[in-house]
Design an enzyme around this catalytic site. Structure first.
Site, PDB file in Angstrom:
ATOM      1  N   ARG A  74       0.554  -1.097  -0.006  1.00  0.00           N
ATOM      2  CA  ARG A  74      -0.416  -0.075   0.136  1.00  0.00           C
ATOM      3  C   ARG A  74       0.774   1.091  -0.082  1.00  0.00           C
ATOM      4  NH1 ARG A  74      -2.969  -3.901   1.446  1.00  0.00           N
ATOM      5  NH2 ARG A  74      -0.736  -4.435   2.623  1.00  0.00           N
ATOM      6  N   THR A  75       2.022   1.182   1.151  1.00  0.00           N
ATOM      7  CA  THR A  75       2.208   2.425   0.688  1.00  0.00           C
ATOM      8  C   THR A  75       2.782   2.662  -0.029  1.00  0.00           C
ATOM      9  OG1 THR A  75       3.055   1.818   3.509  1.00  0.00           O
ATOM     10  CG2 THR A  75       4.041   4.322   2.697  1.00  0.00           C
ATOM     11  N   LYS A 103      25.524  -4.100  -2.149  1.00  0.00           N
ATOM     12  CA  LYS A 103      27.272  -4.006  -2.342  1.00  0.00           C
ATOM     13  C   LYS A 103      27.836  -3.855  -0.421  1.00  0.00           C
ATOM     14  CE  LYS A 103      26.977  -3.082  -6.848  1.00  0.00           C
ATOM     15  NZ  LYS A 103      26.926  -1.797  -7.826  1.00  0.00           N
ATOM     16  N   ARG A 124      11.603   3.299   3.619  1.00  0.00           N
ATOM     17  CA  ARG A 124      10.928   2.485   4.792  1.00  0.00           C
ATOM     18  C   ARG A 124      12.200   2.219   4.869  1.00  0.00           C
ATOM     19  NH1 ARG A 124       5.847  -0.978   4.608  1.00  0.00           N
ATOM     20  NH2 ARG A 124       4.731   1.176   4.918  1.00  0.00           N
ATOM     21  N   HIS A 152       5.269   5.644  12.221  1.00  0.00           N
ATOM     22  CA  HIS A 152       4.656   5.126  10.244  1.00  0.00           C
ATOM     23  C   HIS A 152       3.428   6.727  10.205  1.00  0.00           C
ATOM     24  CE1 HIS A 152       3.396   3.962   6.112  1.00  0.00           C
ATOM     25  NE2 HIS A 152       3.218   2.552   7.049  1.00  0.00           N
TER      26      HIS A 152
END
Ligand code: ASP
Ligand code: CP
Length: 325
Positions: A74-75, A103, A124, A152
């Site tokens: 969703r986000t 890396k 996120r 959030h």
């Protein structure tokens, strides 16, 4: 109106006097009640525009970097949709495994890189405080899309917008938060955000997944009435907003402990017979076991509508930090 500190490193060519221009969105603690009214008003406009024309060129030429170190449906996709509905474009790094993170590149260097190519960065990351760290290295606005078990904030904004759109007001409501209140970042942000209103909050969870005491104390200092329970029956009949959460499997060190609590609460049509007729059930999603699909057709099930409100709120936030609202 402006309450957030100004980002000193602004690109040229935008409306620098717009109140939210260039600002990071890291925590709900940044917002006042007036800020929320403003965001809700802009989100409401966005909803009307999407319903009327679908896509329009408010952010034409702007670029969003979507940087996700943890899974998201969703986000990530609502920020992409928000940017594209506003005429902008997106650099998707939804699977950092395929980026130079593999890396060994650090978060500051990854952010410095995207800062060269994008106008706004959505992040996120599994560590609490990661968005604040990223913001230190970015000249462009950073939006926290979830930092571990921390916050959030854009979810909490869309949650509050959902309550407002569905029930018409937030003051005076009784909100019950159910499930994993220890690891669930959405409830950490939402509880803090709701403390700007006159609400009563009940926390219902297994003993080992209680709301962190520092959040309860923070709300206590603001005079919010709060109670803790292990049995939903004790508070369901007086609840106006039932906010259900998933037990956050990925945060448990011992899978046996997760198994012991994963089915602690399941919302079914039978359980909901004890609730009011005019109330809503919310969930940030994804759901796993905690709401039966048999309940989905009940008009009180607001969780799919809630996802849609997320698009409008994220359109509003992008327009605001890019100086177009
Ligand atoms: N999607 C929300 C989050 O990322 C809730 C969840 O995953 O349970 O915090
Ligand atoms: N509500 C939420 O954050 O959903 P995703 O994890 O799918 O982004």
């Amino acid at each position: 109106m402006p309450t957030l500190p100004n980002n000193p490193h602004l690109p040229f060519g935008d409306q620098r006097n717009a109140p939210w221009y260039g600002k990071d969105i890291l925590s709900v603690s940044q917002f006042t009640r007036e800020d929320l009214e403003y965001i809700f008003a802009v989100a409401h406009e966005m909803r009307i525009m999407v319903e009327r024309v679908g896509t329009f060129d408010l952010l034409k030429g702007k670029i969003l970097a979507n940087l996700f170190y943890e899974p998201s449906t969703r986000t990530s996709s609502s920020f992409t949709s928000a940017m594209e509905r506003l005429g902008g474009s997106v650099i998707p790094i939804n699977e950092v495994r395929y980026s130079s993170v593999t890396k060994g590149e650090s978060l500051p260097d990854t952010v410095r890189t995207l800062d060269c190519y994008a106008d706004v960065i959505v992040l996120r990351h599994p560590e609490v405080g990661s968005a604040a760290l990223a913001a230190k290295y970015a000249r462009k606005p950073v939006i926290n899309a979830g930092d571990g078990i921390g916050e959030h904030p854009t979810q909490a904004l869309l949650d509050a917008f959902t309550i407002k759109e569905e029930l018409g007001h937030i003051d005076g409501l009784t909100v019950t938060m159910l499930g994993d209140l220890k690891y669930g970042r959405t409830v950490h942000s939402l509880a803090r955000l709701l403390s700007l209103y006159k609400v009563k909050i009940h926390y219902v969870s297994p003993e080992i997944l209680r709301m962190p005491p520092e959040i309860i104390e923070e709300l206590q200092r603001k005079g919010i009435e709060q109670t803790e329970h292990t049995r939903l029956e004790e508070v369901l009949p007086e609840t106006d907003v039932l906010y259900v959460t998933r037990v956050q499997k990925e945060r448990f060190e011992d899978p046996a402990v997760y198994e012991s609590v994963k089915d602690a609460y399941v919302i079914t049509p039978e359980v909901m017979k004890a609730a009011k007729q005019r109330m809503i059930v919310m969930h940030p999603l994804p759901r796993v076991y905690e709401i039966s699909m048999d309940f989905d057709d009940d008009p009180r099930a607001a969780y799919f509508r809630q996802m849609e409100y997320g698009l409008y709120v994220r359109m509003a936030l992008l327009a605001m930090v890019l100086g177009k609202a």
